[in-house]
Design an enzyme around this catalytic site. Structure first.
Site, PDB file in Angstrom:
ATOM      1  N   LYS A   1       0.850  -1.190   0.000  1.00  9.76           N
ATOM      2  CA  LYS A   1       0.000   0.000   0.000  1.00  9.76           C
ATOM      3  C   LYS A   1       0.884   1.238   0.000  1.00  9.76           C
ATOM      4  O   LYS A   1       1.933   1.267   0.653  1.00  9.76           O
ATOM      5  CB  LYS A   1      -0.900  -0.036   1.239  1.00  9.76           C
TER       6      LYS A   1
ATOM      7  N   SER B   1      -9.528   1.644   2.968  1.00  9.32           N
ATOM      8  CA  SER B   1      -8.741   2.493   2.088  1.00  9.32           C
ATOM      9  C   SER B   1      -7.705   1.700   1.290  1.00  9.32           C
ATOM     10  O   SER B   1      -7.097   2.211   0.371  1.00  9.32           O
ATOM     11  CB  SER B   1      -8.015   3.543   2.934  1.00  9.32           C
TER      12      SER B   1
ATOM     13  N   SER C   1     -10.052  -0.951   6.968  1.00 13.48           N
ATOM     14  CA  SER C   1      -9.451  -0.813   5.640  1.00 13.48           C
ATOM     15  C   SER C   1      -8.617  -2.000   5.163  1.00 13.48           C
ATOM     16  O   SER C   1      -8.153  -1.987   4.030  1.00 13.48           O
ATOM     17  CB  SER C   1      -8.587   0.454   5.597  1.00 13.48           C
TER      18      SER C   1
END
Length: 468
Positions: free
Chosen positions: A83, A156, A180
């Site tokens: 990420k 997210s 997330s």
């Protein structure tokens, strides 16, 4: 040997055996991954940036080390992606924010350093919502769910979910502040682990809300989740909030429910929860009973206050995290993150203290309950495979929005570990996610439960059509 046709969908523990037995080489596996990213990610938008040259360089090093009899870890030579909030030395880390599009760290985040030391190959950085809040920046292409482009890909860690589900990496490293890791796993048919707060170092990870942020793996199986966690977990002197303990090794984990006590709150699991999710949870309960586990009727502590408070709780801490750039560069922020920070800056100290007291109360009650049990079963979210249109409607209804996070955010507040895993499909063939929750430090127990489900089911082996 010729490459398997399903090479890109192998689980990490399977690929590890093939690489260590010299049946596959890290270079050919990495090249195949880069070719697949090149072919598919123009449509899916899961990568913020692909580090092809670096990946091939690391793959060649891994291949030579393995040829020389040097095996750094079971992950040696396996291509992963991170990420885009984890610092990567020499590679842009932007956290989904155009404001940081030129930000190039000089050091790796601790989790990245540990994976590099383990011999992992980095394919690139995965796209995410702005600053790890709920919405992507207006200038960023939203990663598309490979199961259905009109359906939510999760937030997210959206790029993590999409890339791992579509076979564009073997696993990914994400973060979870209100759900997330778990939301993208539910949306994309994956298995993800939100560890105990402090189990994994946050040093070098872009901060959203320090006391709520958790770092963990997004994978295709519970075994792989534990596989990855065992490498990144453990104390880090650069993060004084990290715990000194490490995770159990994969081979020592039983994969049955034998003797486990699993808490079920029928009211909590049904109130406002889509019937298809309730039916999927009933199937898991049968697996628990048939596998020698004991279902225990419980009453969950009230999650309404902590889920209602979550945005304000997060907003104050996010305002602190962005103090150097907001409001100074407010014009570079998207509307959702701006609204969160403005609300955090406006909250009074007394109101924030009330939020903290409610959080402490819930955490203590959850601790007490989970010490009487091994696990609690829950959905990830009450709405099955929501479309973007449905989410837009939810955003207009504060109560519906609170319900969306009522099974995830409370355990960011309390710091308890959770394992999300696929537990079925909707009538339209879209994934449904469930989760197990455990006492602090019991990640191995969570992965045991996940492996027990995945030993007798095939949901985690299903792949999105059109991306074979």
């Amino acid at each position: 040997m010729s490459l398997p046709s399903d090479l890109h969908y192998l689980e990490m523990h399977e690929l590890s055996l093939l690489i260590r037995s010299r049946k596959l080489s890290p270079v050919e596996v990495t090249e195949a991954q880069l070719d697949r990213i090149d072919a598919l990610d123009g449509e899916l938008h899961s990568y913020a940036r692909v580090t092809a040259e670096l990946a091939l360089e690391q793959a060649h090093v891994a291949e030579q080390e393995l040829a020389d009899g040097i095996c750094r870890s079971p992950l040696h030579g396996i291509p992963l992606a991170f990420k885009d909030l984890f610092d990567t030395a020499g590679v842009v880390t932007a956290a989904g924010m155009p404001l940081h599009a030129q930000r190039v760290p000089t050091q790796d985040a601790t989790v990245v350093a540990r994976l590099r030391e383990a011999g992992v190959v980095m394919l690139g950085k995965l796209q995410m919502t702005e600053g790890a809040f709920a919405i992507h920046h207006p200038d960023i292409a939203v990663p598309l769910n490979p199961w259905g482009s009109n359906h939510w890909s999760g937030a997210s860690s959206s790029g993590c979910g999409v890339a791992t589900a579509a076979g564009l990496c073997y696993a990914s490293l994400g973060s979870d502040t209100g759900g997330s890791i778990r939301f993208p796993c539910a949306a994309n048919g994956l298995t993800g682990l939100k560890p105990t707060w402090g189990r994994v170092s946050r040093h070098g990870a872009f901060e959203m809300a320090a006391s709520l942020d958790h770092i963990g793996p997004i994978t295709r199986s519970a075994r792989d989740a534990l596989f990855l966690l065992s490498t990144i977990a453990g104390h880090d002197p650069l993060d004084p909030t990290s715990q000194p303990t490490v995770c159990l090794e994969v081979p020592g984990i039983d994969d049955t429910f034998r003797g486990l006590r699993v808490g079920i709150d029928e009211r909590w699991l049904s109130d406002g929860v889509d019937p298809v999710i309730q039916q999927a949870l009933q199937q898991v309960m049968l697996m628990i009973r048939d596998g020698g586990g004991l279902l225990v009727s419980i009453r969950m502590p009230d999650t309404q206050a902590v889920s209602s408070n979550w945005e304000a709780h997060c907003g104050v801490q996010t305002a602190v995290a962005h103090a150097d750039t907001y409001p100074l560069h407010a014009n570079a922020y998207g509307p959702a993150l701006s609204r969160l920070i403005d609300a955090g800056r406006a909250l009074s100290g007394m109101d924030y203290q009330r939020i903290l007291l409610a959080a402490q109360r819930f955490s203590g009650e959850a601790d007490a309950l989970l010490h009487q049990l091994d696990l609690v079963l829950a959905p990830v979210q009450p709405y099955a495979a929501p479309t973007y249109e449905q989410l837009a409607d939810l955003a207009q209804d504060p109560e519906a929005n609170r319900r969306l996070i009522q099974f995830t955010a409370p355990f960011n507040v309390s710091g308890h570990p959770c394992l999300s895993l696929p537990i079925g499909l909707t009538e339209e063939g879209l994934p449904i996610g469930g989760q197990f929750i455990a006492r602090k430090g019991a990640e191995a127990l969570l992965c045991r439960a996940g492996m027990a489900v995945q030993r007798v089911s095939h949901w985690h082996q299903l792949r999105p059509q059109g991306f074979s």
